[in-house]
Scaffold this active site. Structure first.
Site, PDB file in Angstrom:
ATOM      1  N   ASN A  92       5.788   3.598   9.191  1.00 11.75           N
ATOM      2  CA  ASN A  92       5.292   2.312   8.703  1.00 11.75           C
ATOM      3  C   ASN A  92       6.493   1.371   8.557  1.00 11.75           C
ATOM      4  O   ASN A  92       7.487   1.776   7.968  1.00 11.75           O
ATOM      5  CB  ASN A  92       4.595   2.505   7.343  1.00 11.75           C
ATOM      6  CG  ASN A  92       3.708   1.329   6.954  1.00 11.75           C
ATOM      7  OD1 ASN A  92       4.093   0.170   7.105  1.00 11.75           O
ATOM      8  ND2 ASN A  92       2.525   1.636   6.456  1.00 11.75           N
ATOM      9  N   PRO A  93       6.404   0.160   9.087  1.00  9.34           N
ATOM     10  CA  PRO A  93       7.537  -0.759   8.936  1.00  9.34           C
ATOM     11  C   PRO A  93       7.839  -1.072   7.466  1.00  9.34           C
ATOM     12  O   PRO A  93       8.957  -1.421   7.124  1.00  9.34           O
ATOM     13  CB  PRO A  93       7.085  -2.032   9.668  1.00  9.34           C
ATOM     14  CG  PRO A  93       5.959  -1.607  10.545  1.00  9.34           C
ATOM     15  CD  PRO A  93       5.310  -0.429   9.879  1.00  9.34           C
ATOM     16  N   HIS A 131     -13.738   6.718   7.046  1.00  9.52           N
ATOM     17  CA  HIS A 131     -14.384   5.474   6.616  1.00  9.52           C
ATOM     18  C   HIS A 131     -15.506   5.047   7.567  1.00  9.52           C
ATOM     19  O   HIS A 131     -15.974   3.919   7.502  1.00  9.52           O
ATOM     20  CB  HIS A 131     -13.353   4.358   6.470  1.00  9.52           C
ATOM     21  CG  HIS A 131     -12.429   4.576   5.302  1.00  9.52           C
ATOM     22  ND1 HIS A 131     -11.276   3.862   5.099  1.00  9.52           N
ATOM     23  CD2 HIS A 131     -12.503   5.449   4.263  1.00  9.52           C
ATOM     24  CE1 HIS A 131     -10.675   4.280   3.986  1.00  9.52           C
ATOM     25  NE2 HIS A 131     -11.391   5.255   3.464  1.00  9.52           N
ATOM     26  N   ALA A 150       4.235   1.772  14.941  1.00 14.05           N
ATOM     27  CA  ALA A 150       3.740   3.073  15.393  1.00 14.05           C
ATOM     28  C   ALA A 150       3.821   3.246  16.908  1.00 14.05           C
ATOM     29  O   ALA A 150       4.096   4.349  17.399  1.00 14.05           O
ATOM     30  CB  ALA A 150       2.294   3.253  14.927  1.00 14.05           C
TER      31      ALA A 150
HETATM   32  P1  NAD Z   1      -4.161  -1.888   5.692  1.00 13.65           P
HETATM   33  O1  NAD Z   1      -4.601  -3.111   6.418  1.00 13.65           O
HETATM   34  O2  NAD Z   1      -4.282  -1.849   4.240  1.00 13.65           O
HETATM   35  O3  NAD Z   1      -2.617  -1.625   5.984  1.00 13.65           O
HETATM   36  C1  NAD Z   1      -2.055  -1.574   7.234  1.00 13.65           C
HETATM   37  C2  NAD Z   1      -0.727  -0.835   7.119  1.00 13.65           C
HETATM   38  O4  NAD Z   1      -0.190  -0.714   8.421  1.00 13.65           O
HETATM   39  C3  NAD Z   1       0.342  -1.551   6.281  1.00 13.65           C
HETATM   40  O5  NAD Z   1       0.949  -0.607   5.434  1.00 13.65           O
HETATM   41  C4  NAD Z   1       1.325  -2.087   7.318  1.00 13.65           C
HETATM   42  O6  NAD Z   1       2.658  -2.088   6.831  1.00 13.65           O
HETATM   43  C5  NAD Z   1       1.169  -1.070   8.417  1.00 13.65           C
HETATM   44  N1  NAD Z   1       1.444  -1.572   9.756  1.00 13.65           N
HETATM   45  C6  NAD Z   1       1.233  -2.810  10.257  1.00 13.65           C
HETATM   46  N2  NAD Z   1       1.567  -2.857  11.550  1.00 13.65           N
HETATM   47  C7  NAD Z   1       1.987  -1.613  11.878  1.00 13.65           C
HETATM   48  C8  NAD Z   1       2.446  -1.021  13.085  1.00 13.65           C
HETATM   49  N3  NAD Z   1       2.545  -1.718  14.211  1.00 13.65           N
HETATM   50  N4  NAD Z   1       2.787   0.298  13.059  1.00 13.65           N
HETATM   51  C9  NAD Z   1       2.685   1.028  11.918  1.00 13.65           C
HETATM   52  N5  NAD Z   1       2.265   0.517  10.751  1.00 13.65           N
HETATM   53  C10 NAD Z   1       1.913  -0.791  10.744  1.00 13.65           C
HETATM   54  O7  NAD Z   1      -4.877  -0.679   6.374  1.00 13.65           O
HETATM   55  P2  NAD Z   1      -5.374   0.722   5.793  1.00 13.65           P
HETATM   56  O8  NAD Z   1      -4.317   1.316   4.937  1.00 13.65           O
HETATM   57  O9  NAD Z   1      -5.863   1.459   6.956  1.00 13.65           O
HETATM   58  O10 NAD Z   1      -6.609   0.400   4.831  1.00 13.65           O
HETATM   59  C11 NAD Z   1      -7.510  -0.653   5.030  1.00 13.65           C
HETATM   60  C12 NAD Z   1      -8.971  -0.322   5.180  1.00 13.65           C
HETATM   61  O11 NAD Z   1      -9.462  -1.161   6.183  1.00 13.65           O
HETATM   62  C13 NAD Z   1      -9.329   1.046   5.621  1.00 13.65           C
HETATM   63  O12 NAD Z   1     -10.419   1.411   4.860  1.00 13.65           O
HETATM   64  C14 NAD Z   1      -9.803   0.921   7.079  1.00 13.65           C
HETATM   65  O13 NAD Z   1     -10.968   1.671   7.286  1.00 13.65           O
HETATM   66  C15 NAD Z   1     -10.132  -0.521   7.241  1.00 13.65           C
HETATM   67  N6  NAD Z   1      -9.653  -1.147   8.484  1.00 13.65           N
HETATM   68  C16 NAD Z   1      -9.821  -0.543   9.702  1.00 13.65           C
HETATM   69  C17 NAD Z   1      -9.348  -1.145  10.859  1.00 13.65           C
HETATM   70  C18 NAD Z   1      -9.524  -0.446  12.183  1.00 13.65           C
HETATM   71  O14 NAD Z   1     -10.423   0.364  12.329  1.00 13.65           O
HETATM   72  N7  NAD Z   1      -8.664  -0.714  13.178  1.00 13.65           N
HETATM   73  C19 NAD Z   1      -8.707  -2.376  10.800  1.00 13.65           C
HETATM   74  C20 NAD Z   1      -8.566  -2.988   9.553  1.00 13.65           C
HETATM   75  C21 NAD Z   1      -9.029  -2.354   8.407  1.00 13.65           C
END
Ligand code: NAD
Ligand code: ZN
Length: 239
Positions: free
Chosen positions: A207-208, A111, A225
């Protein structure tokens, strides 16, 4: 050993980077799933840039967590390793294990990269790892508005990145596929995990919460994680 790891925003959550769908995902009461779109940018580029600059700043001051470190460790001890991440932050690249970092050819940011600023019209782009001013950036070549170099909802993935993942998948399939911290809301994430998995191999979800991928997984680890991945990696490496 051949291992594919797929990560999403949940892997960076313990570094203080909000996920999109989590309770702290909203920004000024705005839904990130609506802000991260070409439509939102066309309507109010200043607002979208403000959101991205705040996120960039938060990422700059964040540190990789034990989940990022465990992935680097796994990569260092795996013959053929690939990390496909949906994260646009640079925490996977900054994480270290045993003094090593992940080599850039072992990670595909499907992405994009939040620190890239690219022209909405021409091929001009630059990376902005340092703090920036709050001006609306314009292309120095063509004068068009610049935008963050990420894939927004409703946009196509970069073909070169798909190719890089496909090249990895043309070789024999993976005995271990790990999918961590993603809602797996995009069909291609599930498709990728299933294509990579060896018929007798493991598909491990970290994933929780349950996701659309859970039903396909051979192992479900319902923990954060940062706790699950270091333990899982040590178990895999001990085999
Ligand atoms: P999402 O926000 O849709 O989902 C996050 C997932 O992580 C959920 O399923 C949740 O249950 C799980 N989760 C939350 N805390 C966790 C932990 N401590 N350990 C393990 N799992 C945990 O994110 P997505 O599926 O990556 O999709 C969202 C889109 O947003 C993507 O396109 C991404 O590129 C973008 N995004 C990126 C970032 C980043 O770069 N850090 C942050 C937010 C969103
Ligand atoms: Zn331009």
């Amino acid at each position: 050993m051949r291992v594919l790891v797929i990560t999403g925003a949940g892997v960076s959550a313990e570094s203080g980077i909000p996920t999109f769908r989590g309770k702290d995902g909203y920004w000024r009461n705005l839904n990130p799933a609506k802000l991260a779109t070409p439509e939102a940018f066309a309507k109010n580029p200043r607002l979208v840039w403000e959101w991205y600059r705040e996120r960039r700043q938060r990422i700059r001051s964040a540190q990789p967590n034990p989940a990022h470190q465990a992935i680097v460790k796994l990569a260092a001890h795996t013959d053929e390793f690939l990390l496909v991440t949906q994260n646009v932050d640079d925490l996977h690249l900054r994480a270290e294990s045993e003094g090593q970092r992940l080599s850039p050819d072992k990670i595909v940011q499907i992405h994009g990269d939040i620190f890239e600023t690219r022209c909405s019209r021409c091929a001009c782009s630059r990376r902005e790892p340092e703090e920036e001013d709050s001006n609306l950036p314009r292309c120095t070549e063509c004068g068009e508005l610049m935008r963050p170099g990420v894939v927004w909802f409703g946009e196509q993935l970069d073909l070169r990145k798909i190719e890089q993942v496909d090249n990895y998948l043309t070789r024999p399939s993976c005995p271990v596929v790990i999918v961590a911290g993603t809602t797996a809301a995009f069909g291609y994430i599930i498709d990728l995990a299933l294509r990579a998995q060896d018929p007798d191999g493991q598909l491990i979800e970290v994933n929780p919460d349950p996701t659309p991928l859970s039903g396909f997984a051979t192992h479900l680890i319902r923990e954060p994680a940062g706790i699950a991945l270091p333990r899982l990696v040590d178990e895999l490496l001990a085999r």
